[in-house]
Design an enzyme around this catalytic site. Structure first.
Site, PDB file in Angstrom:
ATOM      1  N   GLY A   3       0.944  -1.472   0.296  1.00 35.44           N
ATOM      2  CA  GLY A   3       0.016   0.037   0.200  1.00 35.44           C
ATOM      3  C   GLY A   3       0.953   1.416   0.194  1.00 35.44           C
ATOM      4  N   GLY A  29       3.193   3.803   1.500  1.00 36.56           N
ATOM      5  CA  GLY A  29       3.270   3.858   3.139  1.00 36.56           C
ATOM      6  C   GLY A  29       3.923   5.346   2.997  1.00 36.56           C
ATOM      7  NE  ARG A  30       8.803   5.355  -0.328  1.00 33.07           N
ATOM      8  CZ  ARG A  30      10.081   6.434  -1.181  1.00 33.07           C
ATOM      9  NH1 ARG A  30      11.119   6.617  -0.514  1.00 33.07           N
ATOM     10  NH2 ARG A  30      10.459   4.928  -1.952  1.00 33.07           N
ATOM     11  CG  ASP A  66      10.947   7.609   7.125  1.00 34.22           C
ATOM     12  OD1 ASP A  66      10.527   7.235   5.500  1.00 34.22           O
ATOM     13  OD2 ASP A  66      12.467   8.057   7.019  1.00 34.22           O
ATOM     14  CG  ASP A  97       4.900  -3.179  -5.128  1.00 32.84           C
ATOM     15  OD1 ASP A  97       5.978  -4.566  -5.257  1.00 32.84           O
ATOM     16  OD2 ASP A  97       5.647  -2.525  -4.458  1.00 32.84           O
ATOM     17  CG  ASN A  98       7.468  -0.455  -7.820  1.00 29.46           C
ATOM     18  OD1 ASN A  98       6.596   0.076  -7.350  1.00 29.46           O
ATOM     19  ND2 ASN A  98       9.104  -1.589  -7.960  1.00 29.46           N
ATOM     20  CG  ASP A 135       7.031   2.556  -7.316  1.00 31.65           C
ATOM     21  OD1 ASP A 135       6.657   4.627  -7.963  1.00 31.65           O
ATOM     22  OD2 ASP A 135       6.742   2.333  -6.806  1.00 31.65           O
TER      23      ASP A 135
HETATM   24  P1  AMP Z   1       9.159   1.303  -3.410  1.00 24.61           P
HETATM   25  O1  AMP Z   1       9.685   0.835  -3.266  1.00 24.61           O
HETATM   26  O2  AMP Z   1       9.409   2.758  -3.555  1.00 24.61           O
HETATM   27  O3  AMP Z   1       8.158   0.879  -4.801  1.00 24.61           O
HETATM   28  O4  AMP Z   1       8.043   0.522  -2.488  1.00 24.61           O
HETATM   29  C1  AMP Z   1       7.668  -0.490  -1.708  1.00 24.61           C
HETATM   30  C2  AMP Z   1       6.844  -0.320  -0.910  1.00 24.61           C
HETATM   31  O5  AMP Z   1       7.348   0.144   0.488  1.00 24.61           O
HETATM   32  C3  AMP Z   1       5.624   0.630  -0.689  1.00 24.61           C
HETATM   33  O6  AMP Z   1       4.736  -0.516   0.063  1.00 24.61           O
HETATM   34  C4  AMP Z   1       5.693   2.022  -0.266  1.00 24.61           C
HETATM   35  O7  AMP Z   1       4.766   2.745  -0.074  1.00 24.61           O
HETATM   36  C5  AMP Z   1       6.918   1.163   0.999  1.00 24.61           C
HETATM   37  N1  AMP Z   1       7.415   1.845   1.274  1.00 24.61           N
HETATM   38  C6  AMP Z   1       8.976   2.728   0.552  1.00 24.61           C
HETATM   39  N2  AMP Z   1       9.465   3.434   1.552  1.00 24.61           N
HETATM   40  C7  AMP Z   1       8.399   4.253   2.305  1.00 24.61           C
HETATM   41  C8  AMP Z   1       9.016   5.007   3.689  1.00 24.61           C
HETATM   42  N3  AMP Z   1      10.267   5.639   3.290  1.00 24.61           N
HETATM   43  N4  AMP Z   1       8.162   4.817   4.730  1.00 24.61           N
HETATM   44  C9  AMP Z   1       6.976   4.091   4.121  1.00 24.61           C
HETATM   45  N5  AMP Z   1       6.678   3.036   3.431  1.00 24.61           N
HETATM   46  C10 AMP Z   1       7.704   2.635   2.572  1.00 24.61           C
HETATM   47 MG    MG Z   2       6.475   0.898  -5.410  1.00 23.68          MG
END
Ligand code: AMP
Ligand code: MG
Length: 478
Positions: free
Chosen positions: A85, A87-88, A119, A248-249, A258
């Site tokens: 989901g 997350g940021r 975070d 998810d990407n 992403d």
């Molecule tokens: P990503 O690697 O950006 O595709 O992120 C994979 C998952 O990790 C997704 O659910 C993001 O929302 C979550 N995520 C990545 N970085 C953070 C962060 N700094 N804080 C909270 N969630 C994160």
């Molecule tokens: Mg992502």
């Protein structure tokens, strides 16, 4: 005044959680994309009371927006993760323009229920990396999400070291991912799979809406397959490695989505792994077409309550030929050949093998081919005899090419870029921005916006990567 029509927020609350943004302190603009802003019929410069700046750095809701964090799951490096989901980041809303609707997503906007110990923030470095690649790919005609602006504040966050926090406004047709369907399928919420499929069909694939119920889901899946095949064919042709092709990407509309540890290839290496954390090379450059199929299989599985297995299989079988057809057409065009002939695949593959053996720069080799006597071409190859042997075949092939030389050269310079978002150039631009100097960033963005047009006094940006840059590492940390 921005006008929103938030169709995703009208879906059942199981698809998201309403979530306010957490502001950056003392915000300022890092970079604004005025060209994209005008496409969206907004002005980032006309902001006398800093309302936009505050809104786009998380400080004040935009009137009409309904910030929400979307829920999804996904296969990460092959393993299913049942709850991911936003997350940021949050979807601020769907902006209405006279040309259509655009999701505005604020990345780095603070904690959400899906932050899972993170975070909720994004660092300036990764926000700018996404900004740079989004706009570079758009100019190269590769489908992808866009970047409207980056803001930063006085906040810092901890990664391997303390870094400035930032926010990016991502503009996209959709934020629905393959993993969105997986979440509802694997949690047994099959009604929601159908609801989400209906939503996507109506919003992103309106040409399908009138099809019979029994046909519409398979048509939807086939459309996603086709867009994904075209997307990955384009990545392979421009030498782009995504780096983290987790489900998810993967965008449901076939956008590059992403941008993390991506890489535009410098020296040609078919096994190029841009993501330092990808120890197995799962997402290596030459693995991308196969991973695209793997991910589509995962999507097909998530749609299996709506589509018969035999139909899923038949649809999936269309992926590879579509990808090959598009890739071949793009490569033919890069060589300036107008019509495909039987030995052309061999000609392309033998060039790639030669480039691989010589560590030739991918972009400069193709750019140099418009004028085969050019020094830039010859410089890429230490095996001069090998290059000459290939050029003999190429010259012979050009004799059977129904286009005049000048026209061919003009065409080749319109499809083979001179400027790409090389890792070391992005790095220099980011380091400048981190120190409050935006000269490199602005200069780079100006060149990447018109990557085919040679500009005076910009040799540095058109040059192959310097030796020091081979050691640059990009990890998932963002
Ligand atoms: P990503 O690697 O950006 O595709 O992120 C994979 C998952 O990790 C997704 O659910 C993001 O929302 C979550 N995520 C990545 N970085 C953070 C962060 N700094 N804080 C909270 N969630 C994160
Ligand atoms: Mg992502």
């Amino acid at each position: 005044m921005l006008s929103f029509d938030n169709s995703f927020a009208r879906l059942d609350v199981n698809f998201y959680t309403h979530n306010a943004t957490t502001p950056l302190h003392n915000p300022s603009w890092i970079i604004k994309n005025n060209a994209l802003a005008s496409e969206l019929e907004i002005s980032l410069n006309n902001d006398p009371e800093n309302k936009l700046l505050r809104a786009l750095s998380g400080g004040q809701p935009l009137p009409g927006s309904q910030p929400l964090a979307m829920v999804y799951a996904g296969h990460q490096f092959g393993q299913y993760v049942s709850q991911l989901g936003d997350g940021r980041g949050v979807l601020l809303g769907e902006l209405k323009t006279s040309a259509g609707q655009w999701d505005l997503h604020l990345k780095g906007a603070g904690l959400t229920p899906y932050s899972r110990g993170g975070d909720g923030r994004a660092v300036l470095r990764s926000s700018l990396r996404e900004y740079i690649a989004s706009e570079a790919l758009a100019a190269l005609d590769v489908p992808g999400t866009r970047a409207l602006c980056v803001t930063s504040g006085t906040d810092t966050v901890w990664r391997e070291t303390l870094e400035p926090a930032a926010m990016l406004v991502r503009v996209a047709k959709s934020h629905v991912r393959f993993g969105s369907f997986e979440f509802f399928h694997y949690s047994g919420q099959l009604e929601r799979v159908k609801e989400l499929a209906d939503y996507c069909i109506e919003k992103y694939y309106p040409e399908i809406t009138n099809e019979q119920r029994s046909q519409r889901y398979i048509s939807f899946f086939k459309s996603v397959i086709k867009r994904t095949a075209i997307l990955i064919a384009k990545w392979q042709a421009v030498g782009f490695a995504h780096g983290v092709m987790n489900t998810d990407n993967m965008s449901i509309v076939g956008d590059t989505f992403d941008f993390g540890p991506y890489g535009f290839m410098d020296r040609y290496n078919e096994a190029y792994v841009c993501n330092h954390s990808d120890h197995q090379g799962r997402y290596a450059f030459n693995a991308q077409p196969g991973i695209g199929l793997w991910n589509l299989n995962a999507l097909g599985h998530a749609l299996s309550s709506l589509i018969e297995t035999a139909d899923l299989q038949e649809a999936l079988a269309e992926y590879e030929p579509q990808l090959i057809t598009h890739y071949s057409a793009l490569m033919l065009s890069k060589l300036g050949l107008v019509e495909q002939q039987p030995d052309d695949a061999l000609l392309i593959n033998s060039l790639l093998s030669l480039m691989q053996a010589n560590g030739a720069d991918y972009t400069l080799t193709f750019r140099g081919l418009a004028n085969i006597e050019s020094s830039v071409l010859v410089q890429q190859f230490s095996d001069k005899a090998g290059l000459q042997a290939w050029l003999t075949n190429y010259r012979a092939r050009l004799k059977n090419n129904d286009i005049r030389k000048e026209q061919r050269q003009k065409h080749m310079n319109e499809v083979n870029p001179l400027y790409i978002a090389r890792n070391h150039l992005a790095q220099e631009a980011i380091e400048g921005a981190e120190n409050g100097d935006y000269t490199e960033l602005h200069n780079l963005m100006q060149l990447l916006a018109a990557p085919y047009m040679e500009q005076p006094n910009q040799e540095k940006y058109a040059a192959a990567a310097p030796a020091w840059s081979h050691a640059l590492k990009v990890s998932c940390s963002s």
